[in-house]
Design a protein around this motif. Structure first.
Motif, PDB file in Angstrom:
ATOM      1  N   ARG A  34       0.864  -1.175   0.000  1.00  0.00           N
ATOM      2  CA  ARG A  34       0.000   0.000   0.000  1.00  0.00           C
ATOM      3  C   ARG A  34       0.898   1.221   0.000  1.00  0.00           C
ATOM      4  NH1 ARG A  34      -5.128  -0.444   0.006  1.00  0.00           N
ATOM      5  NH2 ARG A  34      -6.129  -2.279   0.829  1.00  0.00           N
ATOM      6  N   HIS A  35       0.488   2.236  -0.722  1.00  0.00           N
ATOM      7  CA  HIS A  35       1.253   3.473  -0.776  1.00  0.00           C
ATOM      8  C   HIS A  35       0.369   4.586  -0.256  1.00  0.00           C
ATOM      9  CE1 HIS A  35       3.971   6.535  -2.347  1.00  0.00           C
ATOM     10  NE2 HIS A  35       4.845   5.553  -2.476  1.00  0.00           N
ATOM     11  N   SER A  36       0.988   5.669   0.132  1.00  0.00           N
ATOM     12  CA  SER A  36       0.211   6.783   0.662  1.00  0.00           C
ATOM     13  C   SER A  36      -0.756   7.299  -0.393  1.00  0.00           C
ATOM     14  CB  SER A  36       1.147   7.895   1.118  1.00  0.00           C
ATOM     15  OG  SER A  36       1.875   8.385   0.016  1.00  0.00           O
ATOM     16  N   ALA A  37      -1.726   8.059   0.058  1.00  0.00           N
ATOM     17  CA  ALA A  37      -2.725   8.610  -0.852  1.00  0.00           C
ATOM     18  C   ALA A  37      -2.039   9.481  -1.909  1.00  0.00           C
ATOM     19  CB  ALA A  37      -3.742   9.435  -0.077  1.00  0.00           C
ATOM     20  N   ILE A  38      -2.573   9.442  -3.091  1.00  0.00           N
ATOM     21  CA  ILE A  38      -2.012  10.205  -4.197  1.00  0.00           C
ATOM     22  C   ILE A  38      -2.745  11.539  -4.280  1.00  0.00           C
ATOM     23  CG2 ILE A  38      -1.681  10.257  -6.689  1.00  0.00           C
ATOM     24  CD1 ILE A  38      -1.687   7.188  -6.608  1.00  0.00           C
ATOM     25  N   TYR A  96     -11.115   8.079 -17.115  1.00  0.00           N
ATOM     26  CA  TYR A  96     -10.433   7.206 -18.072  1.00  0.00           C
ATOM     27  C   TYR A  96     -10.309   5.786 -17.515  1.00  0.00           C
ATOM     28  CZ  TYR A  96      -6.968   5.422 -21.321  1.00  0.00           C
ATOM     29  OH  TYR A  96      -6.308   4.654 -22.246  1.00  0.00           O
ATOM     30  N   CYS A  97      -9.891   5.687 -16.263  1.00  0.00           N
ATOM     31  CA  CYS A  97      -9.710   4.366 -15.653  1.00  0.00           C
ATOM     32  C   CYS A  97     -11.044   3.647 -15.478  1.00  0.00           C
ATOM     33  CB  CYS A  97      -8.973   4.496 -14.315  1.00  0.00           C
ATOM     34  SG  CYS A  97      -7.227   4.934 -14.526  1.00  0.00           S
ATOM     35  N   LYS A  98     -12.082   4.377 -15.097  1.00  0.00           N
ATOM     36  CA  LYS A  98     -13.405   3.754 -14.962  1.00  0.00           C
ATOM     37  C   LYS A  98     -13.910   3.263 -16.312  1.00  0.00           C
ATOM     38  CE  LYS A  98     -15.213   5.904 -10.807  1.00  0.00           C
ATOM     39  NZ  LYS A  98     -16.221   6.810 -10.233  1.00  0.00           N
ATOM     40  N   GLU A 123      -4.327   2.833  -9.532  1.00  0.00           N
ATOM     41  CA  GLU A 123      -3.073   2.225  -9.094  1.00  0.00           C
ATOM     42  C   GLU A 123      -2.523   1.255 -10.131  1.00  0.00           C
ATOM     43  OE1 GLU A 123      -5.853   2.407  -7.300  1.00  0.00           O
ATOM     44  OE2 GLU A 123      -5.307   3.600  -5.551  1.00  0.00           O
ATOM     45  N   VAL A 124      -3.395   0.428 -10.697  1.00  0.00           N
ATOM     46  CA  VAL A 124      -2.957  -0.540 -11.700  1.00  0.00           C
ATOM     47  C   VAL A 124      -2.535   0.198 -12.975  1.00  0.00           C
ATOM     48  CG1 VAL A 124      -3.712  -2.459 -13.164  1.00  0.00           C
ATOM     49  CG2 VAL A 124      -4.302  -2.430 -10.749  1.00  0.00           C
ATOM     50  N   ALA A 146       1.828   2.047 -16.475  1.00  0.00           N
ATOM     51  CA  ALA A 146       2.547   3.192 -17.053  1.00  0.00           C
ATOM     52  C   ALA A 146       4.014   3.144 -16.653  1.00  0.00           C
ATOM     53  CB  ALA A 146       1.903   4.500 -16.601  1.00  0.00           C
ATOM     54  N   TRP A 147       4.281   2.781 -15.402  1.00  0.00           N
ATOM     55  CA  TRP A 147       5.665   2.670 -14.942  1.00  0.00           C
ATOM     56  C   TRP A 147       6.404   1.567 -15.707  1.00  0.00           C
ATOM     57  CZ3 TRP A 147       9.618   4.841 -12.752  1.00  0.00           C
ATOM     58  CH2 TRP A 147      10.706   4.051 -12.382  1.00  0.00           C
ATOM     59  N   VAL A 148       5.767   0.421 -15.867  1.00  0.00           N
ATOM     60  CA  VAL A 148       6.397  -0.691 -16.580  1.00  0.00           C
ATOM     61  C   VAL A 148       6.717  -0.267 -18.011  1.00  0.00           C
ATOM     62  CG1 VAL A 148       6.002  -3.013 -17.510  1.00  0.00           C
ATOM     63  CG2 VAL A 148       5.394  -2.497 -15.153  1.00  0.00           C
ATOM     64  N   TYR A 149       5.766   0.377 -18.667  1.00  0.00           N
ATOM     65  CA  TYR A 149       5.989   0.816 -20.040  1.00  0.00           C
ATOM     66  C   TYR A 149       7.095   1.869 -20.103  1.00  0.00           C
ATOM     67  CZ  TYR A 149       5.303   2.825 -24.626  1.00  0.00           C
ATOM     68  OH  TYR A 149       5.525   3.276 -25.897  1.00  0.00           O
TER      69      TYR A 149
END
Length: 154
Positions: A79-83, A96-98, A105-106, A111-114
């Motif tokens: 878990r990471h802190s709130a963004i 967009y995510c919905k 988060e996913v 995006a990080w992996v890419y």
């Protein structure tokens, strides 16, 4: 007296029973070469997930062990802190995510992996992140200054 009333209530209650199922859903996944290497995987929602055909004689403990083994192959999460996001960006990203049925988060993970696989993209993202970080620091200093000036008696 209250114990006997409680006992009578417990005896009289009817609990529904659920029949035991013989089928279990287990998918076998190839273990990745290295846990620190991320791969971009094409996903098609129409593609069915591979299922293992199981005989009805296999015991539940075997299925449980297989499920535990499969879960062990999935990278653990933290878990990471709130963004904190700009309001307009937050609304756009959430929509967009919905619309694409993923969590923020996913989406950020993907995006990080890419980006980590594409150094030129990572360089552009980092430049934008540094610009935004500078803007946020400046806004914080301005808010602090306003608070100090408003609190000062005139």
């Amino acid at each position: 007296m209250s114990d006997s009333v409680l006992d009578r209530i417990r005896q009289n209650r009817q609990r529904p029973t659920v029949p035991v199922r013989d089928d279990t859903l287990i998918t076998r996944v190839q273990q990745s070469e290295s846990p620190s290497v991320y791969k971009i995987v094409e996903y098609s929602p129409e593609a069915p997930s591979p299922e293992v055909k199981r005989s009805p004689t296999e015991s539940g403990s075997d299925a449980l062990e297989e499920l535990k083994a499969e879960l062990a192959k999935v990278p653990p999460t933290n878990r990471h802190s709130a963004i904190v996001l700009e309001q307009e960006l937050d609304h756009a990203l959430t929509r967009y995510c919905k619309d694409n049925r993923v969590t923020i988060e996913v989406f950020l993970e993907a995006a990080w992996v890419y980006a980590s696989a594409n150094p030129a993209t990572m360089k552009k993202i980092l430049a934008e992140a540094k610009r935004r970080y500078g803007d946020r620091k400046r806004a914080g200093k301005l808010r602090r200054l306003l608070t100090m000036l408003e609190g000062k008696p005139s």
